[in-house]
Design a protein around this motif. Structure first.
Motif, PDB file in Angstrom:
ATOM      1  N   LEU A 195      18.669  25.403   8.489  1.00  0.00           N
ATOM      2  CA  LEU A 195      18.041  24.072   8.187  1.00  0.00           C
ATOM      3  C   LEU A 195      18.452  23.715   6.617  1.00  0.00           C
ATOM      4  O   LEU A 195      17.809  22.678   6.348  1.00  0.00           O
TER       5      LEU A 195
ATOM      6  N   THR B  29       7.671  21.525   3.817  1.00  0.00           N
ATOM      7  CA  THR B  29       6.814  21.954   4.997  1.00  0.00           C
ATOM      8  C   THR B  29       5.985  23.082   4.588  1.00  0.00           C
ATOM      9  O   THR B  29       4.880  22.623   4.873  1.00  0.00           O
TER      10      THR B  29
ATOM     11  N   HIS C  34      14.290  16.346  10.965  1.00  0.00           N
ATOM     12  CA  HIS C  34      14.838  16.923   9.616  1.00  0.00           C
ATOM     13  C   HIS C  34      16.541  17.221   9.896  1.00  0.00           C
ATOM     14  O   HIS C  34      16.822  17.349  10.983  1.00  0.00           O
TER      15      HIS C  34
ATOM     16  N   SER D 149      12.704  28.292  15.832  1.00  0.00           N
ATOM     17  CA  SER D 149      13.804  27.155  15.506  1.00  0.00           C
ATOM     18  C   SER D 149      14.449  26.957  16.848  1.00  0.00           C
ATOM     19  O   SER D 149      15.441  27.526  17.203  1.00  0.00           O
TER      20      SER D 149
ATOM     21  N   ASN E  41       9.534  24.920  13.441  1.00  0.00           N
ATOM     22  CA  ASN E  41      10.010  25.098  11.775  1.00  0.00           C
ATOM     23  C   ASN E  41       9.634  26.529  11.560  1.00  0.00           C
ATOM     24  O   ASN E  41       8.453  27.059  11.337  1.00  0.00           O
TER      25      ASN E  41
ATOM     26  N   ILE F 142      10.833  19.313  14.836  1.00  0.00           N
ATOM     27  CA  ILE F 142      11.667  19.500  13.892  1.00  0.00           C
ATOM     28  C   ILE F 142      12.465  18.221  13.593  1.00  0.00           C
ATOM     29  O   ILE F 142      12.683  17.979  12.304  1.00  0.00           O
TER      30      ILE F 142
ATOM     31  N   ASP G 132       8.849  16.414  11.492  1.00  0.00           N
ATOM     32  CA  ASP G 132       9.414  17.095  10.112  1.00  0.00           C
ATOM     33  C   ASP G 132      10.347  16.090   9.530  1.00  0.00           C
ATOM     34  O   ASP G 132      11.272  15.443  10.031  1.00  0.00           O
TER      35      ASP G 132
END
Length: 418
Positions: A414, A64, A161, A129, A109, A158, A24
């Motif tokens: 996030l 995303t 990110h 997550s 995500n 993830i 990500d």
């Protein structure tokens, strides 16, 4: 001009497994194999030496959910990501499933929640997550469960990110600090007030890439341990890149190269040696290309091209930014000339990426006829007013729609919502 396609590098293979591994917010130029001088990616770089590396890969979008909507469906997001949902549509996973592949997905995500219909075509679908170590554990279980059958799988990490956290293992890239707003972490969102802060957050980002690269190395070892390395095509990519004030912003908002130029690599068991290609890939191409690699046919009428067989090398590549109501944009790139159309006040920017890869010199006043032809092609591809399409796609809807309070809080952590 016709490109012979990827079949010059490896044959059709319906008897192999296919595994997509994505990261990500990983920009291509942050990896050693794409020229980055820092030691962020030893495992990915070693993988690249054995793979087909795409020099010019674009994300189909800068966020995303819209990027994945495109890679899953082979269609640009304004067609299939409507009202913050992936509409019912044919997908790569569904096509593989219908043709005898067991399909699984592990997606770290919550933007890809099953409530948004992203699970279409997957026999097993896990989304959450978590720390990426947990995603790796779930990936291992999925691989173990699929080992006895031909499979198509996707594991999304993830990293890197936000939040970018200080990690001791990455101290050679982002050393320990006790003072400063970003000594330990950026949190989900951040702003920049000084050059020192910018340097720190970029160091932390690089450290997160190194952590993700470590996870990737463990995944490759896992494939070896499970006896899957020699019969599995592994594809590595990203959903979008990340900004660090190259054009005055951070994270992922605009449509410049730092946002949409992504890594793309294919390691094929029947490929003689690693290679690099100038093929112009964009995210919508994943579905028809992987289907062709497996000897299958993608549905007609989609936006993506089958890059495995011969195709038009002068094709137009679109990339779309449509989830930020205050900044909706569309890109059209052909032959390294790139038009960016901004919809808020209808602006146009034109760049020659061959001579100006950093997009510092806007040629819109110097080459209006070229800009006009790129815009005309954009209208032809979208079969509509491009800005009207983007404005209408999520009109009256919010990212919180369809999600539980817990999922909304995960989005907030996030930095997706405030």
């Amino acid at each position: 001009m016709t490109d012979p396609g990827l079949s010059v590098h490896f044959p059709v293979a319906n008897d192999l497994n296919y595994l997509v591994v994505s990261f990500d917010a990983l920009r291509a130029d942050a990896l050693g194999t794409y020229g980055y001088p820092r030691d962020t990616s030893p495992n990915l770089d070693a993988f690249a030496d054995e793979a087909l590396v795409f020099e010019h890969a674009y994300a189909a979008s800068n966020t995303t959910p819209t990027s994945f909507a495109s890679t899953f469906s082979g269609q640009y997001p304004y067609r299939v990501f409507i009202g913050w949902n992936l509409i019912p549509t044919e997908t790569l996973a569904g096509s593989m499933q219908q043709n005898g592949f067991h399909t699984f997905g592990v997606f770290n995500n919550i933007q890809l929640a099953e409530e948004r219909n992203f699970g279409q075509g997957f026999s097993d679908y896990a989304v959450g997550s978590w720390p990426d170590e947990k995603a790796l554990e779930l990936g291992r279980k999925a691989l173990e469960d699929a080992k006895g059958s031909k499979f198509f799988g996707w594991i999304h990490f993830i990293s890197p990110h936000t939040p970018y956290d200080y990690r001791e293992m990455s101290a050679h890239l982002a050393g320990p600090q006790e003072e400063g707003r970003y000594a330990k972490t950026t949190g989900g969102t951040f702003d920049i007030e000084s050059d020192e802060e910018l340097a720190r957050v970029r160091d932390l980002y690089d450290g997160e890439i190194y952590f993700g690269d470590h996870i990737f190395g463990q995944l490759l070892s896992m494939l070896e341990e499970l006896g899957l390395a020699d019969n599995t095509v592994v594809i590595v990519t990203s959903d979008h890149g990340e900004e660090f004030m190259e054009h005055g912003q951070v994270q992922h908002n605009a449509m410049y190269e730092e946002l949409i130029h992504i890594p793309m690599m294919i390691r094929h068991p029947r490929m003689a040696e690693g290679a690099r290609t100038d093929v112009r890939y964009v995210g919508v191409d994943l579905y028809p290309t992987v289907a062709a690699m497996a000897g299958l046919e993608a549905p007609g009428g989609i936006d993506g091209l089958d890059l495995f067989h011969p195709f038009d090398a002068r094709r137009h590549r679109l990339s779309v930014g449509m989830t930020n109501d205050k900044r909706q944009e569309m890109v059209n790139e052909q032959d390294r000339m790139k038009l960016i159309v901004g919809c808020a006040e209808f602006t146009e920017e034109l760049y020659d990426l061959s001579s100006d890869p950093g997009e510092k010199t806007d040629l819109i006043l110097d080459r209006p006829s070229l800009a006009g032809s790129l815009y005309d092609a954009m209208e032809k591809i979208t079969v509509s007013n491009p800005c009207g399409l983007l404005e209408n796609a999520n009109r009256g809807k919010a990212p919180e729609d369809h999600l539980s309070p817990e999922q909304i809080e995960q989005l907030r952590s996030l930095g997706y919502i405030q």
